[in-house]
Design a protein around this motif. Sequence first.
Motif, PDB file in Angstrom:
ATOM      1  N   ASP A 337       0.832  -1.205   0.000  1.00 42.68           N
ATOM      2  CA  ASP A 337       0.000   0.000   0.000  1.00 42.68           C
ATOM      3  C   ASP A 337       0.865   1.254   0.000  1.00 42.68           C
ATOM      4  N   ILE A 338       1.893   1.260   0.832  1.00 43.73           N
ATOM      5  CA  ILE A 338       2.772   2.431   0.920  1.00 43.73           C
ATOM      6  C   ILE A 338       3.477   2.664  -0.411  1.00 43.73           C
ATOM      7  N   GLN A 339       3.994   1.607  -1.005  1.00 42.59           N
ATOM      8  CA  GLN A 339       4.690   1.735  -2.284  1.00 42.59           C
ATOM      9  C   GLN A 339       3.768   2.326  -3.347  1.00 42.59           C
ATOM     10  N   GLU A 340       2.538   1.834  -3.411  1.00 45.63           N
ATOM     11  CA  GLU A 340       1.593   2.331  -4.406  1.00 45.63           C
ATOM     12  C   GLU A 340       1.204   3.776  -4.128  1.00 45.63           C
ATOM     13  N   LEU A 341       1.024   4.114  -2.862  1.00 48.42           N
ATOM     14  CA  LEU A 341       0.625   5.476  -2.514  1.00 48.42           C
ATOM     15  C   LEU A 341       1.697   6.499  -2.839  1.00 48.42           C
ATOM     16  N   VAL A 342       2.956   6.168  -2.587  1.00 50.82           N
ATOM     17  CA  VAL A 342       4.048   7.100  -2.873  1.00 50.82           C
ATOM     18  C   VAL A 342       4.104   7.415  -4.371  1.00 50.82           C
ATOM     19  N   ILE A 343       3.897   6.411  -5.188  1.00 51.05           N
ATOM     20  CA  ILE A 343       3.869   6.624  -6.645  1.00 51.05           C
ATOM     21  C   ILE A 343       2.677   7.496  -7.032  1.00 51.05           C
ATOM     22  N   LYS A 344       1.512   7.174  -6.486  1.00 48.43           N
ATOM     23  CA  LYS A 344       0.297   7.933  -6.808  1.00 48.43           C
ATOM     24  C   LYS A 344       0.424   9.387  -6.358  1.00 48.43           C
ATOM     25  N   GLN A 345       0.990   9.621  -5.185  1.00 52.87           N
ATOM     26  CA  GLN A 345       1.148  10.987  -4.676  1.00 52.87           C
ATOM     27  C   GLN A 345       2.041  11.810  -5.601  1.00 52.87           C
ATOM     28  N   ALA A 346       3.124  11.201  -6.078  1.00 51.06           N
ATOM     29  CA  ALA A 346       4.029  11.911  -6.987  1.00 51.06           C
ATOM     30  C   ALA A 346       3.312  12.268  -8.291  1.00 51.06           C
ATOM     31  N   GLN A 347       2.521  11.351  -8.800  1.00 49.90           N
ATOM     32  CA  GLN A 347       1.777  11.613 -10.037  1.00 49.90           C
ATOM     33  C   GLN A 347       0.771  12.744  -9.841  1.00 49.90           C
ATOM     34  N   ILE A 348       0.069  12.718  -8.715  1.00 49.94           N
ATOM     35  CA  ILE A 348      -0.919  13.758  -8.435  1.00 49.94           C
ATOM     36  C   ILE A 348      -0.243  15.119  -8.282  1.00 49.94           C
ATOM     37  N   LEU A 349       0.882  15.150  -7.575  1.00 48.73           N
ATOM     38  CA  LEU A 349       1.614  16.408  -7.419  1.00 48.73           C
ATOM     39  C   LEU A 349       2.027  16.977  -8.775  1.00 48.73           C
ATOM     40  N   ASP A 350       2.530  16.132  -9.653  1.00 52.62           N
ATOM     41  CA  ASP A 350       2.958  16.596 -10.967  1.00 52.62           C
ATOM     42  C   ASP A 350       1.779  17.139 -11.766  1.00 52.62           C
ATOM     43  N   ARG A 351       0.643  16.457 -11.719  1.00 52.23           N
ATOM     44  CA  ARG A 351      -0.534  16.929 -12.445  1.00 52.23           C
ATOM     45  C   ARG A 351      -1.038  18.244 -11.876  1.00 52.23           C
ATOM     46  N   ALA A 352      -1.107  18.305 -10.550  1.00 51.74           N
ATOM     47  CA  ALA A 352      -1.608  19.517  -9.916  1.00 51.74           C
ATOM     48  C   ALA A 352      -0.697  20.711 -10.161  1.00 51.74           C
ATOM     49  N   ALA A 353       0.611  20.462 -10.234  1.00 54.58           N
ATOM     50  CA  ALA A 353       1.576  21.550 -10.427  1.00 54.58           C
ATOM     51  C   ALA A 353       1.343  22.285 -11.740  1.00 54.58           C
ATOM     52  N   SER A 354       0.925  21.563 -12.762  1.00 49.26           N
ATOM     53  CA  SER A 354       0.718  22.197 -14.067  1.00 49.26           C
ATOM     54  C   SER A 354      -0.466  23.159 -14.050  1.00 49.26           C
ATOM     55  N   LEU A 355      -1.303  23.070 -13.031  1.00 49.33           N
ATOM     56  CA  LEU A 355      -2.490  23.916 -12.953  1.00 49.33           C
ATOM     57  C   LEU A 355      -2.251  25.215 -12.189  1.00 49.33           C
ATOM     58  N   VAL A 356      -1.086  25.355 -11.565  1.00 50.66           N
ATOM     59  CA  VAL A 356      -0.769  26.537 -10.763  1.00 50.66           C
ATOM     60  C   VAL A 356      -0.210  27.636 -11.652  1.00 50.66           C
ATOM     61  N   LYS A 357      -0.728  28.851 -11.514  1.00 50.35           N
ATOM     62  CA  LYS A 357      -0.220  29.972 -12.303  1.00 50.35           C
ATOM     63  C   LYS A 357       1.099  30.463 -11.706  1.00 50.35           C
ATOM     64  N   PRO A 358       1.971  31.081 -12.471  1.00 51.35           N
ATOM     65  CA  PRO A 358       3.187  31.665 -11.905  1.00 51.35           C
ATOM     66  C   PRO A 358       2.839  32.650 -10.792  1.00 51.35           C
ATOM     67  N   GLY A 359       3.504  32.492  -9.657  1.00 52.31           N
ATOM     68  CA  GLY A 359       3.178  33.289  -8.490  1.00 52.31           C
ATOM     69  C   GLY A 359       2.111  32.653  -7.621  1.00 52.31           C
ATOM     70  N   GLY A 360       1.465  31.599  -8.144  1.00 56.41           N
ATOM     71  CA  GLY A 360       0.462  30.883  -7.371  1.00 56.41           C
ATOM     72  C   GLY A 360       1.101  29.840  -6.461  1.00 56.41           C
ATOM     73  N   ARG A 361       0.272  29.163  -5.697  1.00 53.60           N
ATOM     74  CA  ARG A 361       0.784  28.218  -4.701  1.00 53.60           C
ATOM     75  C   ARG A 361       0.068  26.877  -4.788  1.00 53.60           C
ATOM     76  N   ILE A 362       0.830  25.855  -4.462  1.00 56.56           N
ATOM     77  CA  ILE A 362       0.262  24.525  -4.284  1.00 56.56           C
ATOM     78  C   ILE A 362       0.449  24.145  -2.813  1.00 56.56           C
ATOM     79  N   ILE A 363      -0.604  23.642  -2.218  1.00 55.35           N
ATOM     80  CA  ILE A 363      -0.556  23.218  -0.816  1.00 55.35           C
ATOM     81  C   ILE A 363      -0.713  21.709  -0.811  1.00 55.35           C
ATOM     82  N   TYR A 364       0.343  21.014  -0.422  1.00 60.66           N
ATOM     83  CA  TYR A 364       0.330  19.553  -0.381  1.00 60.66           C
ATOM     84  C   TYR A 364       0.120  19.116   1.060  1.00 60.66           C
TER      85      TYR A 364
END
Length: 457
Positions: A337-364
Amino acid sequence: MTPAARLSGAIDLLCAIQNAPRRPADATANAFFRERRYIGGGDRRAISAIVWDVLRGWRRLQWHLKDISGDISPRLLCSASLLLGGETMENVRKLFSGERYAQKPLTSREDMALKGLEGKELSTQKQPIAVRLEYPDWLDSALRETFGNRLPDEMEAMLGTPTLDLRVNLLKGSREAAIRELRRESLQAEPTKLSPWGLRLDGRQPVTATQAFKDGLVEIQDEGSQLVVAAADARGEHRVLDYCAGAGGKTLALAMTMENRGHIVACDVHEKRLDGAVKRLRRAGVHNVERHLLVSGDKWAKRRAGSFDRVLVDAPCSGTGTWRRNPDARLRLTPEDIQELVIKQAQILDRAASLVKPGGRIIYATCSLLACENGQQIDAFLKRRTDFVRLPKEQMSELLPAELRNKAQFSLTPLRDGTDGFFACVLERVVADVKPEETTETTETAVTTPVAEGPST
């Protein structure tokens, strides 16, 4: 219900939980009680208390019963929990009278196994530390990495019964008004120490039956979750994305901090969760939210790249920080479960990052205690995305208490903070070093569903 009938109900519920080992115990309990609507609120709480005591003491109970032959049944576990909690053997035998609504009498094997537990305590120094502190053996090194010498004290705090935290909805009234309304219904709420909107009640309380809840003045939400929203510092002029919104708990709080202005998009991959948010949003008087169901097949994120001032990622995680209220999660969690979650979290972070405008923030954020899901996940992301940095501490939200504003990320624990275990980090997008064609694209479709304006009636 008689005490014997309550114990019988607890044994039946524990059997149902054991028969669905991958399903959260609270979901099984909700279904169990829905099918038995004749069980009143007080009896439900009494039955649940017996079962959750067993789940919180699972490894220690198994240790005490390890020398008996055969399976360790829910009858034995519930009985052993009562005995190790101070009940007498004579009274336990009476609960197994075989009369109407009571369990059949203890067998000679059960009686012999339980008789030796009278007068003993659930915890003992003879138990291995992972047994005594109720965590999986394989997680020992990861927890020590997080807590070091504080491990015994921190994990001991995880064995306690959680408080019931509420968030006052400032769109409907003040914290003082909420305290008065709850006291009218005999609920004594006190302000939380860290969240500016939090209230705390002891133990299980029938909050959802109160007028304050029905009117949308209060929502059930752990103080740690409230602080994650505070860290987002979402304002009325912002466009905000709640990327893993679920049933909308943090979406509601974001709308409150934005004073019902701006625009919030609540996304999730589970349609039922998003549907569950509608009633909550209307009850709270929130009307600046639209929902998006993320479905495989389209490039929704690509079309909205760089358009959000704030993106909140309440990532799917191990839930190790919620073990006080979800003790069964300790039993379900596996290394895989941990192994799968770490991979999924990284994928979600990468996808979410593309949606942030310059000067904007991502809260993980996670409700995990594990470094691999928290700080290490952020470190790895910052190596992949050089256009993001940790937010300078002097720019951290003033909604946070002073002790949490001294760095861009913080952790919370039951021992130190009285909350569930949480991690949060605020990242800011600065120079766009990543070329558009290199940005990770999501293969998700958004099904847009506006939320009707105005509070529910």
